[in-house]
Design a protein around this motif. Structure first.
Motif, PDB file in Angstrom:
ATOM      1  N   ASP A  64     -10.376  -3.783  18.017  1.00 62.89           N
ATOM      2  CA  ASP A  64     -10.223  -4.375  16.592  1.00 62.89           C
ATOM      3  C   ASP A  64      -9.503  -3.375  16.316  1.00 62.89           C
ATOM      4  N   PRO A  65      -8.286  -3.775  15.683  1.00 66.04           N
ATOM      5  CA  PRO A  65      -7.051  -2.652  14.832  1.00 66.04           C
ATOM      6  C   PRO A  65      -7.955  -1.759  13.902  1.00 66.04           C
ATOM      7  N   ARG A  66      -9.548  -2.387  13.353  1.00 64.49           N
ATOM      8  CA  ARG A  66      -9.462  -1.740  12.405  1.00 64.49           C
ATOM      9  C   ARG A  66      -8.660  -0.876  11.171  1.00 64.49           C
ATOM     10  N   LEU A  67      -7.970  -2.030  10.850  1.00 61.18           N
ATOM     11  CA  LEU A  67      -6.812  -2.292   9.290  1.00 61.18           C
ATOM     12  C   LEU A  67      -7.666  -2.479   8.021  1.00 61.18           C
ATOM     13  N   LEU A  68      -7.348  -1.847   7.832  1.00 62.95           N
ATOM     14  CA  LEU A  68      -7.813  -2.144   6.153  1.00 62.95           C
ATOM     15  C   LEU A  68      -7.520  -3.087   5.621  1.00 62.95           C
ATOM     16  N   PRO A  69      -7.652  -4.316   4.927  1.00 63.71           N
ATOM     17  CA  PRO A  69      -6.960  -4.834   4.158  1.00 63.71           C
ATOM     18  C   PRO A  69      -6.414  -5.486   2.987  1.00 63.71           C
ATOM     19  N   TRP A  70      -6.807  -3.940   2.131  1.00 59.49           N
ATOM     20  CA  TRP A  70      -6.721  -3.921   1.042  1.00 59.49           C
ATOM     21  C   TRP A  70      -5.428  -3.346   1.397  1.00 59.49           C
ATOM     22  N   ARG A  71      -4.763  -2.338   1.671  1.00 61.42           N
ATOM     23  CA  ARG A  71      -3.353  -1.618   2.127  1.00 61.42           C
ATOM     24  C   ARG A  71      -2.595  -2.388   2.829  1.00 61.42           C
ATOM     25  N   ASN A  72      -2.006  -1.886   2.169  1.00 62.29           N
ATOM     26  CA  ASN A  72      -0.314  -2.937   3.442  1.00 62.29           C
ATOM     27  C   ASN A  72       0.232  -1.663   4.943  1.00 62.29           C
ATOM     28  N   ILE A  73       0.854  -2.370   5.787  1.00 65.96           N
ATOM     29  CA  ILE A  73       0.985  -1.464   6.814  1.00 65.96           C
ATOM     30  C   ILE A  73       1.243  -0.055   6.619  1.00 65.96           C
ATOM     31  N   GLU A  74       2.236   0.158   5.851  1.00 58.96           N
ATOM     32  CA  GLU A  74       2.992   1.674   5.901  1.00 58.96           C
ATOM     33  C   GLU A  74       1.774   2.575   5.049  1.00 58.96           C
ATOM     34  N   GLN A  75       1.282   1.779   4.087  1.00 58.93           N
ATOM     35  CA  GLN A  75      -0.618   2.812   3.534  1.00 58.93           C
ATOM     36  C   GLN A  75      -1.484   3.111   4.781  1.00 58.93           C
ATOM     37  N   ASN A  76      -1.580   1.881   6.050  1.00 56.17           N
ATOM     38  CA  ASN A  76      -2.218   1.684   6.682  1.00 56.17           C
ATOM     39  C   ASN A  76      -2.153   2.839   7.216  1.00 56.17           C
ATOM     40  N   VAL A  77      -0.931   3.189   7.710  1.00 56.25           N
ATOM     41  CA  VAL A  77      -0.440   4.142   8.712  1.00 56.25           C
ATOM     42  C   VAL A  77      -0.864   5.475   8.085  1.00 56.25           C
ATOM     43  N   GLN A  78      -0.687   5.925   7.489  1.00 56.14           N
ATOM     44  CA  GLN A  78      -0.743   7.139   6.641  1.00 56.14           C
ATOM     45  C   GLN A  78      -1.852   7.519   6.357  1.00 56.14           C
ATOM     46  N   LEU A  79      -3.415   6.277   6.681  1.00 58.95           N
ATOM     47  CA  LEU A  79      -3.905   7.421   6.253  1.00 58.95           C
ATOM     48  C   LEU A  79      -4.529   8.425   7.386  1.00 58.95           C
ATOM     49  N   GLY A  80      -5.244   9.423   5.937  1.00 57.43           N
ATOM     50  CA  GLY A  80      -5.756  10.699   6.310  1.00 57.43           C
ATOM     51  C   GLY A  80      -4.435  11.382   6.743  1.00 57.43           C
ATOM     52  N   LEU A  81      -3.055  11.227   6.644  1.00 54.55           N
ATOM     53  CA  LEU A  81      -2.020  12.172   6.645  1.00 54.55           C
ATOM     54  C   LEU A  81      -1.489  13.256   5.465  1.00 54.55           C
ATOM     55  N   ALA A  82      -1.170  14.500   5.120  1.00 53.52           N
ATOM     56  CA  ALA A  82      -0.818  15.145   4.259  1.00 53.52           C
ATOM     57  C   ALA A  82       0.517  14.192   3.652  1.00 53.52           C
ATOM     58  N   LYS A  83       1.297  14.086   2.240  1.00 49.96           N
ATOM     59  CA  LYS A  83       2.310  13.555   1.769  1.00 49.96           C
ATOM     60  C   LYS A  83       3.512  13.990   2.787  1.00 49.96           C
ATOM     61  N   PRO A  84       3.671  15.088   2.974  1.00 51.03           N
ATOM     62  CA  PRO A  84       4.628  15.674   3.978  1.00 51.03           C
ATOM     63  C   PRO A  84       5.082  15.314   5.317  1.00 51.03           C
ATOM     64  N   GLN A  85       3.974  14.225   5.437  1.00 54.70           N
ATOM     65  CA  GLN A  85       4.063  13.902   7.067  1.00 54.70           C
ATOM     66  C   GLN A  85       4.054  11.989   7.115  1.00 54.70           C
ATOM     67  N   HIS A  86       4.113  11.607   5.259  1.00 56.67           N
ATOM     68  CA  HIS A  86       4.560  10.167   5.147  1.00 56.67           C
ATOM     69  C   HIS A  86       5.944   9.625   6.294  1.00 56.67           C
ATOM     70  N   THR A  87       6.985  10.444   6.349  1.00 55.11           N
ATOM     71  CA  THR A  87       7.696  10.408   7.238  1.00 55.11           C
ATOM     72  C   THR A  87       7.853  10.303   8.790  1.00 55.11           C
ATOM     73  N   THR A  88       6.801  10.919   9.142  1.00 55.61           N
ATOM     74  CA  THR A  88       5.979  11.158   9.884  1.00 55.61           C
ATOM     75  C   THR A  88       5.808   9.148  10.688  1.00 55.61           C
ATOM     76  N   ALA A  89       5.303   9.243   9.284  1.00 53.54           N
ATOM     77  CA  ALA A  89       4.291   7.586   9.950  1.00 53.54           C
ATOM     78  C   ALA A  89       5.499   6.474   9.571  1.00 53.54           C
ATOM     79  N   LEU A  90       6.526   6.553   8.981  1.00 58.77           N
ATOM     80  CA  LEU A  90       7.579   5.797   8.744  1.00 58.77           C
ATOM     81  C   LEU A  90       8.334   5.820   9.974  1.00 58.77           C
ATOM     82  N   ASN A  91       8.722   6.899  10.508  1.00 60.20           N
ATOM     83  CA  ASN A  91       9.799   6.811  12.014  1.00 60.20           C
ATOM     84  C   ASN A  91       8.497   6.800  12.600  1.00 60.20           C
ATOM     85  N   MET A  92       7.132   6.398  12.835  1.00 61.99           N
ATOM     86  CA  MET A  92       5.860   5.725  14.852  1.00 61.99           C
ATOM     87  C   MET A  92       6.296   4.336  14.029  1.00 61.99           C
TER      88      MET A  92
END
Length: 263
Positions: free
Chosen positions: A108-136
């Motif tokens: 089960d991918p365990r994505l939060l249904p109330w967050r979009n895909i970008e927000q799900n991938v950014q969970l637990g990351l500091a703001k400077p790491q958000h670019t890493t999430a987008l690259n991934m």
């Protein structure tokens, strides 16, 4: 039974002289005399396993043999009854291994249904790491899907998002607990190729639990067969990558399948 101490030990450098060719980021794992009980039920018994930094391991076996339990113990989601689980950095990495260096992908991918895909991938990351999430997200082919909700994605796309989320944390160990089991055959093959590509690129240590012997041969450097909490057999997958289903592939697949059916 010997009264073994329950420890999770972290070291800074690899004592073992051999490094896997893919040991870029990964961590070595040493499992020694591992036991796990649920009440009176013994799930793992005196299990010993050495996994090289950067190695790709597949664990197969019948249902109830202890595969997923072993993954949860490595991830520190549960505690062993006895024994040791030790982590060591690749030789050129001096800092220690922590639980933050381990990520798990479930069926089960365990994505939060109330967050979009970008927000799900950014969970637990500091703001400077958000670019890493987008690259991934771009690497897993979801660049155009970042604003969508999980319910708007297919099953394969949700698993791609879960993979992007795990790898955005730059894990040294990626644990894969039947993550492709619910996907259709074509999507499963695409995800296998994607996981292999990202593993080769980033060099993390990967441990895959699967009931699919063909998938184990396709992805792993080594296949571990568990039977009633014991390691019943190990198979080295000495096949060139990318792998093709030729005579050697099929022969090894049949050998592993025969061993599973014999347990």
């Amino acid at each position: 039974m010997t009264d073994l101490s329950l420890t999770r030990h972290v070291d800074d450098a690899v004592a073992h002289p051999d490094l896997h060719p893919n040991a870029n980021l990964g961590a070595e794992i040493l499992i020694e005399q591992l036991y796990k009980y649920y009440g009176e039920v013994k799930v793992l018994e005196n299990l010993n396993l050495h996994i090289q930094a950067g190695e790709f391991i597949a664990i197969v076996g019948r249902s109830g043999c202890g595969k997923s339990t072993l993954l949860r113990l490595i991830a520190d989601l549960e505690q062993q009854s006895y024994g040791e689980i030790k982590f060591k950095s690749a030789r050129h990495l001096r800092e220690g291994i922590t639980s933050d260096d381990i990520r798990v992908m479930f069926q089960d991918p365990r994505l939060l249904p109330w967050r979009n895909i970008e927000q799900n991938v950014q969970l637990g990351l500091a703001k400077p790491q958000h670019t890493t999430a987008l690259n991934m997200l771009e690497k897993v082919g979801l660049k155009e899907k970042v604003a969508l909700w999980p319910t708007q994605l297919s099953g394969g796309q949700r698993q791609r998002a879960a993979l992007a989320r795990a790898l955005s944390h730059t894990p040294r160990i990626l644990l894969l607990d039947e993550p492709l089991g619910a996907l259709d055959a074509l999507t499963r093959l695409e995800m296998q190729n994607l996981i292999e590509q990202l593993w080769q690129e980033h060099g993390f240590t990967a441990i895959l639990v699967t009931h699919d012997v063909s998938e184990a041969v396709q992805l792993a450097d080594r296949i571990i067969l568990l039977d009633r909490g014991h390691i019943a057999a190990q198979f080295k997958v000495d096949l060139a990558r990318p792998r093709i289903k030729d005579h050697n592939f099929t022969a090894l697949e049949q050998q592993v399948l025969h061993a599973v059916l014999s347990t």
